[in-house]
Enzyme design. Structure first.
Site: not given
Ligand SMILES: Cc1cc2nc3c(=O)[nH]c(=O)nc-3n(C[C@H](O)[C@H](O)[C@H](O)COP(=O)(O)O)c2cc1C
Length: 338
Positions: A112, A116, A178-179, A218
């Protein structure tokens, strides 16, 4: 066969962001009409005491799925022990142009580059107030894309002050790829100053509100071992309450040659699993139990969650696993961890 197994092939026929929007709309509809989102019940689990809070179970929803806190109640019905909403920024912003969400199906990954996209902190707070949810709510805060890094702290302060009264805990996100340059906030000097300012503000807010709200940081999975140690030391120095490891990765080694692998953005799901576990293990060695770790990255089963706990996490979060395995995943993890 559960209902998600039937729905998944249909959802996967849609363009990824449309499937995402449709799923959230369905959850909101279920919320409004009182339709059961998930038949049956989540197994009772051992509550966990972490960051001074009591979590009814160890499985949380990771940030980014419900950026505006628009369907907390529908998500809560899936049985999560806690829900993290955001990332939210002070002002609303549209995020990057579409398409910006891609499935790397062969590897059960997601890329992705949302950037934000969100409706701003004021709308998020209105949504939180409107929700019936009384469980543990994390609010994940970030900075606007056009705020330069030298002024990033102001954005985090604006968000922290506004969300403080509405959050069970706050997550400071400095690890989204992404920022532009956001991850540079993880560098020692800059991070030390940021953590010091946020800690001082937390102390002030705790006094004003008569309630202490823990703050977690984080971090990214792409840090060098030396950087992980540096961050762990800073977290202890500034008495931060928790660390969430990890966000998405910029690495593509696990998906080379696969469809969409070359898309820019953060990669999540199975391809980030081991990277995130390594960071957790390293944090745990350095922190020696002084600051709790929330493990996230590629958890697709109870076994994956148990691996994160064994590496040193006290709680886990899921995002991509929910897309590939469906809401049954929450129960499976609870079953394994109870
Ligand atoms: C589509 C998408 C959008 C995400 N947006 C954010 C976000 O806005 N803020 C954030 O801290 N992490 C964001 N993440 C990261 C997830 O919270 C997580 O840390 C990361 O995807 C790893 O976990 P997973 O493998 O279970 O997805 C995003 C992940 C995905 C897939």
């Amino acid at each position: 066969m559960d209902i998600y197994s039937l729905l998944k092939p249909l959802l996967f026929l849609l363009e990824a962001e449309r499937a995402h929007d449709l799923t959230l709309k369905t959850l909101r509809l279920a919320e409004k009409t009182g339709l059961p989102v998930l038949p049956g019940r989540v197994p009772t689990c051992q509550p966990r005491q972490v960051m001074g809070l009591t979590f009814p179970n160890a499985v949380g929803l990771a940030a980014g799925l419900d950026k505006n806190a628009a369907c907390i109640d529908g998500l809560a019905a899936l049985g999560f022990g806690f829900i993290e909403v955001g990332t939210v920024t002070p002002r609303p912003q549209p995020g990057n142009p579409k398409p910006r969400l891609f499935r790397v199906r062969e590897a059960e990954g997601i890329i992705n580059r949302f950037g934000f996209n969100n409706l701003g902190v004021d709308t998020l707070i209105e949504n939180v107030k409107a929700a019936k949810f009384k469980g543990i709510l994390g609010i994940n805060i970030g900075k606007n894309f056009d705020t330069p890094n030298e002024r990033a702290v102001e954005d985090y302060l604006i968000c922290l002050r506004k969300v403080y009264a509405h959050a069970s805990y706050v997550t400071v996100n400095i690890s989204s790829p992404n920022t532009k340059n956001l991850r540079a906030l993880q560098e020692k000097e800059v991070l030390s100053a940021l953590l010091a300012t946020l800690k001082a503000e937390q102390t002030k807010l705790a006094r004003e509100h008569g309630r202490y709200v823990p703050i977690a940081l984080k971090i990214a999975p792409d840090l060098e071992p030396g950087q992980v140690n540096e961050i762990a030391d800073l977290l202890m120095e500034h008495a931060f309450d928790g660390v969430i490891a990890t966000n998405t990765t910029l690495a593509r080694d696990a998906v080379n040659g696969m469809q969409h692998a070359e898309e820019a953005g953060g990669l999540s799901g199975t391809p980030v699993r081991d990277k995130s576990t390594l960071v957790i293990r390293q944090l745990a060695e350095r922190l020696q139990g002084r600051i709790p770790i929330i493990g996230v990255g590629g958890i697709f089963s109870g076994k994956d969650a148990a691996e994160k706990i064994a590496a040193g996490a006290s709680l886990v979060q899921v995002y991509s696993g929910l897309i590939y395995r469906g809401p049954q995943l929450v129960r499976d993890i609870c079953q394994t961890l109870r």
